[in-house]
Design a protein around this motif. Structure first.
Motif: not given
Length: 439
Positions: A245-274
């Motif tokens: 979303q940062g690279l292409y300049g299109v903002t979703p309502d919600l987005s989910t992150f994980g994998k690289a976020l913890g470098n192997g440690f268990a962490v994920s994220a739900l992010a989005g509009r307030r």
């Protein structure tokens, strides 16, 4: 007997199967994904290398199913984790690290306004679906059918060949749309007018989004009143520090992150509009949404790992390094394949930071037996590569050695093509797809 054998790993795999269904805690790590009796069981790893229980060292790709993008035991990450271990990992009230990690994440991904952490990708993609259904009052979910995985939960697994145990009614609530095809997506939204709660997709994959595609999806979601969800499990950090979303300049309502976020440690994220995220909070007058409430979702050491990862990416230009390493690897593999006369059969695809390979038969069709042959030759050369997804711990010598091994594998591949039969080089049954109805 084979020149390359893994007797200790073979015994360890038998022990795994005796106690753990499938012999692994992730299907993609199963020994059916590797040549018969050549599935290494890992002892330890450091940087871009891992050692198996037989004592063999490998250059590793796709580390932790793309989660270990900085390399194993990265010093900044392990130091951050160690600082928290003696301070307690879980309390009856939020730790101050929870707000600090949220601040760090939202500073790195400024297109989001709120964030909530969990332990794995399925937690947060399912939370996004539930939230979308709650705010729209709709029940259907539209998934991009060209993307391989979104969640272990029923709303997605019901669409795969491994749908056993899931009611048919659940499967009927999930519909699919093709990537890159706006007219087909609009037709789907029109056919189910007022029924689709969200569009969920990876914003990019092995091909770049067509010009205007993501912007068009944004307009379609707005026009039809559904929530646009970007699954950034893979694209997050690897495409840019702020994700696709940062690279292409299109903002979703919600987005989910994980994998690289913890470098192997268990962490994920739900992010989005307030406006949407707050429905899972305490400061609104609408019906409450049980968004994410996990006992271990905010373990301090995992949040510390995420903060260290985000800092390292930004300060050390990790995303750019991943692209540079991937470009060197892709060029080398393509040259090696061409030199051995298999350029039309061993293919490298994807963004440089997220490379995969395809193995095609004599007719140019994807082939599991040829994949088996290729993996077998890589393993024998000390390269563990279910994909060619790089980590920043690789160096140019690792890449060059990998290319040498690929060239040797391609020489064998050419022999098999000439014989029109790879079975003499597979060493047993071919590797199998993860999603299949029968064992």
């Amino acid at each position: 007997m084979d020149a390359f054998e893994l007797p200790e790993s073979r015994q360890a795999n038998e022990r795994l199967h005796a106690l753990i269904p499938g012999g692994a805690h992730t299907y993609a790590k199963g020994d059916d994904q590797y040549p018969e009796h050549l599935a290494p069981v890992i002892s330890h790893g450091r940087g871009a290398h891992v050692w198996d229980v037989d004592g063999n060292r490998y250059i590793e790709y796709g580390s932790g199913l793309r989660s270990v993008s900085l390399g194993h035991a990265h010093p900044r990450v392990t130091e951050a984790v160690r600082r928290e271990l003696d301070r307690g990992s879980n309390f009856v009230r939020p730790s101050i690290l929870e707000v600090e990690a949220a601040e760090r994440f939202l500073a790195t991904v400024p297109t989001a306004e709120m964030v909530k952490f969990a332990k794995n990708g399925s937690d947060v993609t399912t939370a996004a679906v539930r939230l979308a259904r709650a705010v729209t009052g709709r029940t259907r979910v539209a998934i991009c059918r060209d993307h391989p995985f979104f969640s272990t939960d029923d709303w997605f697994i019901a669409t795969t060949p491994m749908a056993a145990g899931i009611p048919r009614e659940t499967a009927e609530l999930t519909v699919g749309f093709p990537y890159g095809d706006l007219p087909a997506t609009e037709e789907l939204l029109t056919r189910y007018e007022g029924e689709i709660a969200c569009l969920i997709l990876e914003p990019a994959g092995h091909v770049e989004p067509p010009p205007g595609y993501l912007e068009g999806l944004r307009r379609l979601a707005d026009r039809h009143g559904c929530v646009l969800v970007f699954d950034e499990m893979i694209t997050g950090l690897r495409w840019s520090e702020a994700g696709a979303q940062g690279l292409y300049g299109v903002t979703p309502d919600l987005s989910t992150f994980g994998k690289a976020l913890g470098n192997g440690f268990a962490v994920s994220a739900l992010a989005g509009r307030r406006e949407l995220m707050e429905r899972g909070g305490l400061r609104h007058d609408e019906e409450r949404v049980f968004l994410l409430s996990t006992t271990h979702g905010a373990e301090t050491h995992s949040l510390a790992a995420a903060m260290a990862v985000l800092t390292t990416y930004v300060e050390e230009g990790v995303t750019a390094r991943l692209h540079a390493l991937g470009e060197r690897l892709a060029a080398g593999v393509r040259a090696a394949a061409a030199s051995m006369g298999v350029a039309d059969h061993v293919l490298v695809r994807g963004r440089a930071s997220n490379l995969v390979f395809a193995t095609l038969d004599e007719e140019g069709r994807p082939s599991q037996p040829y994949r088996t042959l290729f993996l077998r030759q890589l393993l024998a050369g000390g390269v563990l590569a279910p994909s060619f997804v790089v980590s920043s711990a690789l160096d140019e010598a690792d890449i060059d050695r990998t290319v040498e091994v690929v060239a040797q594998a391609c020489a064998v591949y050419r022999k098999a093509l000439d014989a029109r039969d790879p079975s003499a080089w597979t060493g047993g049954r071919p590797v199998k797809p993860v999603f299949r109805r029968r064992v």
